[in-house]
Design an enzyme around this catalytic site. Structure first.
Site, PDB file in Angstrom:
ATOM      1  N   ALA A 147      48.379  34.195  41.082  1.00 32.04           N
ATOM      2  CA  ALA A 147      47.979  32.818  41.356  1.00 32.04           C
ATOM      3  C   ALA A 147      48.895  32.127  42.361  1.00 32.04           C
ATOM      4  CB  ALA A 147      47.969  32.018  40.055  1.00 32.04           C
ATOM      5  N   ASN A 240      51.695  41.652  34.195  1.00 34.07           N
ATOM      6  CA  ASN A 240      50.972  40.661  34.984  1.00 34.07           C
ATOM      7  C   ASN A 240      51.642  40.478  36.344  1.00 34.07           C
ATOM      8  OD1 ASN A 240      50.743  39.304  31.847  1.00 34.07           O
ATOM      9  ND2 ASN A 240      48.888  39.809  32.960  1.00 34.07           N
ATOM     10  N   GLY A 241      50.843  40.521  37.403  1.00 34.24           N
ATOM     11  CA  GLY A 241      51.403  40.437  38.750  1.00 34.24           C
ATOM     12  C   GLY A 241      52.100  41.718  39.164  1.00 34.24           C
ATOM     13  N   ARG A 248      49.772  59.139  37.247  1.00 37.61           N
ATOM     14  CA  ARG A 248      50.240  59.797  38.468  1.00 37.61           C
ATOM     15  C   ARG A 248      50.882  58.814  39.449  1.00 37.61           C
ATOM     16  NH1 ARG A 248      45.375  62.521  37.659  1.00 37.61           N
ATOM     17  NH2 ARG A 248      44.290  61.171  39.152  1.00 37.61           N
ATOM     18  N   ASP A 298      54.451  30.906  30.044  1.00 41.14           N
ATOM     19  CA  ASP A 298      53.872  30.727  31.382  1.00 41.14           C
ATOM     20  C   ASP A 298      52.952  29.502  31.407  1.00 41.14           C
ATOM     21  OD1 ASP A 298      53.628  31.388  34.069  1.00 41.14           O
ATOM     22  OD2 ASP A 298      51.975  32.782  33.752  1.00 41.14           O
ATOM     23  N   LEU A 332      43.687  34.955  36.877  1.00 41.44           N
ATOM     24  CA  LEU A 332      44.469  34.211  35.896  1.00 41.44           C
ATOM     25  C   LEU A 332      45.521  33.363  36.595  1.00 41.44           C
ATOM     26  CD1 LEU A 332      45.036  36.857  33.062  1.00 41.44           C
ATOM     27  CD2 LEU A 332      43.555  34.841  32.988  1.00 41.44           C
ATOM     28  N   ALA A 333      45.715  32.149  36.092  1.00 36.54           N
ATOM     29  CA  ALA A 333      46.599  31.188  36.763  1.00 36.54           C
ATOM     30  C   ALA A 333      47.485  30.485  35.738  1.00 36.54           C
ATOM     31  CB  ALA A 333      45.782  30.177  37.559  1.00 36.54           C
ATOM     32  N   GLY A 334      48.379  31.248  35.118  1.00 39.49           N
ATOM     33  CA  GLY A 334      49.266  30.664  34.122  1.00 39.49           C
ATOM     34  C   GLY A 334      48.605  30.610  32.757  1.00 39.49           C
TER      35      GLY A 334
END
Length: 410
Positions: A147, A240-241, A248, A298, A332-334
């Protein structure tokens, strides 16, 4: 004995108490001023001359005040862009929701915006409302920016660390960085030299690059001393991120898990029921150990409010059903949960209660180098405590010896 309204300067709570090493079924937490003066079995405390106790309801529990390393705001205010009063409202809401110690997190934004935010947040830190600042960027991977605003991402610039510290009056505590970026090693060197904890995240690094960066950061932090604490880097919201782990192509996740299992890093987990599957939360605790995990919220501006449109730094965010997503692409943004809600979700996922509480109290307190101030219920520490029900609903919040939310039976 009947209970009276709690004294703001002196008082005690009697009930089940989660002490550092054990659950005391009949315990007492006593405080005077802003300090704990007793935490232990009830038969070891003489209440003579004290106000009547706050009697904890049956099946409730006294736990330490929670410590959040990663939150971006609450109740309509964003820590990157809000004015000082909005920032105070957000911090005050989070305190009353059980997060008695927190870092205010910024997101990637233009340099002037970040430096202005650093100035406002530095003032809040000096007031004691926050424990400092976590800068999530702007030195992040454009491939894994999540985000974060891609237009605001920059190559690592060690001099910006000095600018941020100057603007915040040395209140920068942690900074997220992507280790694969050119100049990341020099950035980490500068952070550690200035006493700032590097936090690997928003990264598309290979396993080898992530492992080398964490190992080097740990060694440099040990050499730097970090005020006598056992220093170690952190990992910004593991999974996340980040490039997903593949058998592999393990990417940074595997390296971060190995470092945490060795005790060489602390991995953040957003245990809000949205960012991670419950089985993954439980798995990380079992593989890495609770002492190497920090639960984080977050939280963003929608926390404490309902569905609608909000801001996360420069980004437009839509919240629906309690989930925050970018208006542009639905990423997703927080989060919108409080840290106590994350503890509850972790326990529901199968994490033992004591482990979930440890990961939301003593572990992040150690990261902040505040283990002698907050994070456990122990004589001499700040009088921060929560009274929670058997299902971890909030019943009372004590911060610095003051009831922000008094139990209903007082």
């Amino acid at each position: 004995m009947t209970s009276t309204a709690p004294d703001q300067n002196r008082g005690w709570i009697r009930g089940a108490l989660l002490a550092p090493d054990e659950l005391v079924s009949d315990g007492v937490l006593a405080f005077e001023g802003d300090r704990i003066v007793y935490a232990g079995p009830a038969d070891g405390f003489d209440g003579g001359g004290w106000p009547d106790p706050v009697a904890a309801p049956d099946a409730s529990l006294i736990i330490p005040g929670l410590v959040d390393l990663h939150c971006h705001g609450a109740v309509g205010s964003d820590f990157t862009t809000a004015d000082a009063e909005g920032m105070r409202r957000a911090a005050g809401f989070l305190h009353a929701a059980g997060t008695t110690t927190l870092l205010a997190s910024t997101v990637s934004a233009p340099r002037d915006v970040l430096l202005a935010a650093a100035g406002r947040l530095g003032a809040l830190a000096r007031e004691g409302l926050i424990a400092g600042i976590h800068a999530e960027g702007p030195f992040l991977s454009p491939v894994r920016c999540g985000a974060q605003d891609p237009a605001s991402l920059l190559p690592p610039d060690p001099d910006f660390v000095d600018e941020f510290l100057l603007a915040s009056d040395d209140e920068l505590v942690t900074m997220t960085y992507a280790p694969e970026l050119a100049g990341a090693d020099e950035l980490v060197d500068r952070l550690i030299t200035r006493g700032v904890t590097p936090s690997l995240g928003h990264s598309d690094a290979s396993d080898a690059t992530a492992a080398e960066s964490l190992e080097s950061a740990r060694e440099e932090m040990e050499e730097a001393g970090f005020d006598g604490y056992a220093p170690r880097p952190t990992v910004t919201h593991l999974f996340n991120g980040m490039a997903p782990m593949h058998h592999r192509s393990p990417g940074p996740v595997a390296a971060c898990l190995r470092a945490a299992q060795r005790g060489d890093a602390v991995v953040e987990l957003i245990a809000d029921g949205v960012h991670l599957d419950p089985a993954m939360i439980r798995t990380v605790f079992e593989l890495a150990g609770a002492q190497n995990v920090a639960l984080v919220s977050d939280s963003m501006a929608a926390t404490g409010l309902g569905n609608g449109r909000y801001r996360l730094g420069p980004a437009d965010v839509v919240v629906s059903g309690g989930t925050a997503r970018l208006a542009t692409d639905g990423g997703l943004a927080g989060g919108t949960a409080t840290l106590l809600q994350c503890v509850r979700t972790a326990v529901a996922a199968g994490v033992p209660l004591a482990d979930a509480v440890l990961a939301a109290t003593a572990v992040p307190a150690e990261v902040l180098r505040l283990a002698d101030e907050v994070g456990t219920l122990r004589r001499g520490l700040r009088a921060d405590a929560l009274l929670v029900s058997a299902d971890l609903e909030l019943l009372g919040v004590l911060r610095s010896g003051n009831w922000l939310r008094a139990p209903e039976n007082t």
